[in-house]
Each structure stands twice: as structure tokens, then as C-alpha cells.
Design a protein around this motif. Sequence first.
Motif, mmCIF file in Angstrom:
data_model
loop_
_atom_site.group_PDB
_atom_site.id
_atom_site.type_symbol
_atom_site.label_atom_id
_atom_site.label_comp_id
_atom_site.label_asym_id
_atom_site.label_seq_id
_atom_site.Cartn_x
_atom_site.Cartn_y
_atom_site.Cartn_z
ATOM 1 N N UNK A 136 0.857 -1.172 0.000
ATOM 2 C CA UNK A 136 0.000 0.000 0.000
ATOM 3 C C UNK A 136 0.896 1.225 0.000
ATOM 4 N N UNK A 137 0.579 2.193 -0.820
ATOM 5 C CA UNK A 137 1.389 3.403 -0.947
ATOM 6 C C UNK A 137 0.483 4.569 -0.629
ATOM 7 N N UNK A 138 0.951 5.474 0.223
ATOM 8 C CA UNK A 138 0.081 6.549 0.669
ATOM 9 C C UNK A 138 0.886 7.794 1.013
ATOM 10 N N UNK A 139 0.168 8.891 1.160
ATOM 11 C CA UNK A 139 0.760 10.145 1.616
ATOM 12 C C UNK A 139 -0.332 11.011 2.214
ATOM 13 N N UNK A 140 0.026 11.720 3.262
ATOM 14 C CA UNK A 140 -0.802 12.784 3.803
ATOM 15 C C UNK A 140 -0.126 14.067 3.355
ATOM 16 N N UNK A 141 -0.874 14.923 2.700
ATOM 17 C CA UNK A 141 -0.319 16.174 2.195
ATOM 18 C C UNK A 141 -1.044 17.335 2.873
ATOM 19 N N UNK A 142 -0.257 18.177 3.544
ATOM 20 C CA UNK A 142 -0.818 19.392 4.125
ATOM 21 C C UNK A 142 -0.374 20.566 3.266
#
Length: 178
Positions: A136-142
Amino acid sequence: MAELTSHPAHPPALVRTMEFRIIGFDANWLRARWKIMGSGKLVVPSFAGKGRAEGLWQTTCFELFLHQPGSPAYTEINLSPSERWNVYDFSARREGMHERPMPREPECTMRLGTDMAIFDAAIPAAGLPQTPWKCGIAAVIEEEGGVKSYWALSHTGDAPDFHDPACFLEEVAAPGAP
């Protein structure tokens, strides 16, 4: 290369696209890259130096989930542009969480342009579970103004959930020779 999509309930401000690729994998390192287009309002955590940290997902951070087929267990890797990181093992979906020992710290770098950002990570292969994986590949971007978007290969629910096994879509085989 894999295209990540933002969760529809949390749209980004300026970020248009995000790509992920494994740029190298051998007996020593797993090297991964996230490429962000539309990074003009990206919030990048300040340099904090290497070391484990909790709550990295509360601002811009990059994540990998490594699942061995046939087992409910998986490993979560959290990486911050601040150079803080953490790695957790889970016995099942969101159950039995504990820090995974690592032989050395991951290496992370963030490069920012006017419209593009690149986040590179090198993760010690000796600290990772045995391959093959469903990843699983993910990112949280602010972004400025407190806008947060949640990026993954797939989203299945009304709220972002990177731990959903339905998001573990990328197949990764054994590493190549060094």
C-alpha cells in the motif's frame, strides 16, 4: 510507476497529481520516490533530525504498507520530510501494533521546486519483512491554510483508511542483487 489519488472527501488545494515508484531494491536498501505536481502551497515539516517519532501523519508525510499474502499481518512505514520516521508491525488490520526494530535509520530527502516536489526515501532492507509483498502506498499532504489531502492507490470508504487491505495493490518481489 503508480498513480496515487486523493480521497474525494478531502480534496487538495493546489496538488494536481502524485506518482510513486520504487527506484531501487537490493539486499541493502529499498529506495522509493514520491513525486508531487502542484506543490506551490505544500507545508513541509521543519528539519528535526533523524529519529523515531509518533503522529507523523498529522502533517505532510509519506507511508508504505507491506503485506505478505496469506497473512493478516502487515508493516507500516512512516517517513517525514523532517527526517523523523517510524515503522510498525500489525498482527491484523489496526490490531497488535508495535514498533518494528530497524538495523539503522531510513534516509529521507525532500526537494522542492515552484510546482514540483520530490520525496526520496531509502529504507534498510534488513529491517523489512520477507518478500513478496502486496504494498500500500500513501501520503498525507498538508497545504497552507490547514488543507489536508489523503493520497493512496485506492480508496474504498467514506473516510481515508490507509490500513484497508483493499488498498494494498502494488506487488513487490524479492530484491535484486546489490
